[in-house]
Design a protein around this motif. Sequence first.
Motif, short mmCIF file in Angstrom:
data_model
loop_
_atom_site.label_atom_id
_atom_site.label_comp_id
_atom_site.label_asym_id
_atom_site.label_seq_id
_atom_site.Cartn_x
_atom_site.Cartn_y
_atom_site.Cartn_z
N LYS A 155 0.74 -1.13 0.08
CA LYS A 155 0.10 -0.09 0.12
C LYS A 155 0.81 1.14 -0.01
O LYS A 155 0.61 2.18 -0.52
N THR A 156 1.94 1.38 0.89
CA THR A 156 2.72 2.45 0.69
C THR A 156 3.39 2.85 -0.65
O THR A 156 3.34 3.89 -1.00
N LEU A 157 3.93 1.65 -1.09
CA LEU A 157 4.32 1.92 -2.70
C LEU A 157 3.22 2.42 -3.60
O LEU A 157 3.70 3.20 -4.49
N ALA A 158 2.19 1.77 -3.38
CA ALA A 158 1.05 2.30 -4.07
C ALA A 158 0.61 3.56 -4.12
O ALA A 158 0.18 4.42 -5.26
N ARG A 159 0.68 4.19 -2.71
CA ARG A 159 0.41 5.65 -2.72
C ARG A 159 1.52 6.41 -3.18
O ARG A 159 1.22 7.54 -3.77
N VAL A 160 2.89 5.98 -3.19
CA VAL A 160 3.86 6.80 -3.75
C VAL A 160 3.55 6.98 -5.12
O VAL A 160 3.79 8.03 -6.02
N LEU A 161 3.50 5.73 -5.93
CA LEU A 161 3.24 5.72 -7.33
C LEU A 161 1.76 6.41 -7.99
O LEU A 161 1.66 6.48 -8.86
N GLY A 162 0.89 6.46 -7.04
CA GLY A 162 -0.40 7.14 -7.37
C GLY A 162 -1.17 5.99 -7.92
O GLY A 162 -2.34 6.31 -8.82
N PHE A 163 -0.98 4.78 -7.61
CA PHE A 163 -1.94 3.48 -7.90
C PHE A 163 -2.74 3.25 -6.93
O PHE A 163 -2.67 3.27 -5.62
N PRO A 164 -4.06 2.49 -7.18
CA PRO A 164 -4.70 2.20 -6.31
C PRO A 164 -4.42 0.94 -5.40
O PRO A 164 -4.98 0.61 -4.26
#
Length: 321
Positions: free
Chosen positions: A238-247
């Motif tokens: 989830k953290t990496l998803a928030r950084v990349l702007g992915f759901p």
Amino acid sequence: MPGRARPQDDVRVTREQQPPQQPQDQPGKRSSSSASSHGGAVGGLERRVAGGLSFLRRRLTGDYEVDDFGYDAELTDQVLMSLVRPLYEKYFRVEVKGIENIPTDGGALIVANHSGTLPLDGVMMQVAVHDNHPAGRHLRLLAADLVFMLPVVNELARKAGHTLACAEDAERLLERGELVGVMPEGFKGIGKPFSERYKLQRFGRGGFVSTALRQGAPIIPCSIVGAEEIYPMIGNAKTLARVLGFPYFPITPTFPWLGPLGALPLPTKWTIQFGEPIRTDGYPPEAAEDPMLMFNLTDQVREQIQHTLYKLLVQRRSVFF
């Protein structure tokens, strides 16, 4: 001898009476059948080359049509479909059922389940409709905002006829008599963990039902089996998803551990079944504003898709065969 008839073998035969001579193959010479088949193959190759050159000429001169959504029918038929068709036919070996439930003409809304971590199920559904429907209809998918924010994917999606998942665009397409596809689960469906496979998520607020009611278009439930297992999602960074702007950022048994090789989908066996249409043309115009009716129709579509998923899962022999 005098008075004796000429033997049969000695009777003269005129040219008109001679039986036709059958052609015989001679060593070093081709038979007429092999020559004709070779000529047909050469002719077919010449036609394909001529068609390809004609296509390139129209591309270079700009002599082709694109609608106001950016849909390029010629490019989709001759290039984009050809690129994904081997994946459809050879890799996933998609089996299609109930194609007769899709009308030959006029607007209709296909509602399908969504899964697989990456939205390959929408592309396979588009090929299934185009290649199996007697009228060769094109499916115009409603896609999420993220699709049109990615540089290359945005252009390809527009060229293939997809548009933003909003009521305005959907109504315009249905009004033109187009076949529209929607996957109401959205990211909740495509990004759900592997432990919840084939369990439908919530279908939003039923906006697709309201759109169908306004246009009087039939709703066709569609169930897709096989997509859940192409990328078994066992975790979500989830953290990496928030950084990349992915759901979500999927973690599978092969990705990211195997690098680019882990991004290859598993060769599962797919089945796509189109159910019987749910008609909406019998409702009055104000029915689109009735929340209870929208809830009931949304639940009816969802239950029909879920029931068909369970039935297909019971019938299939294996995930891969």
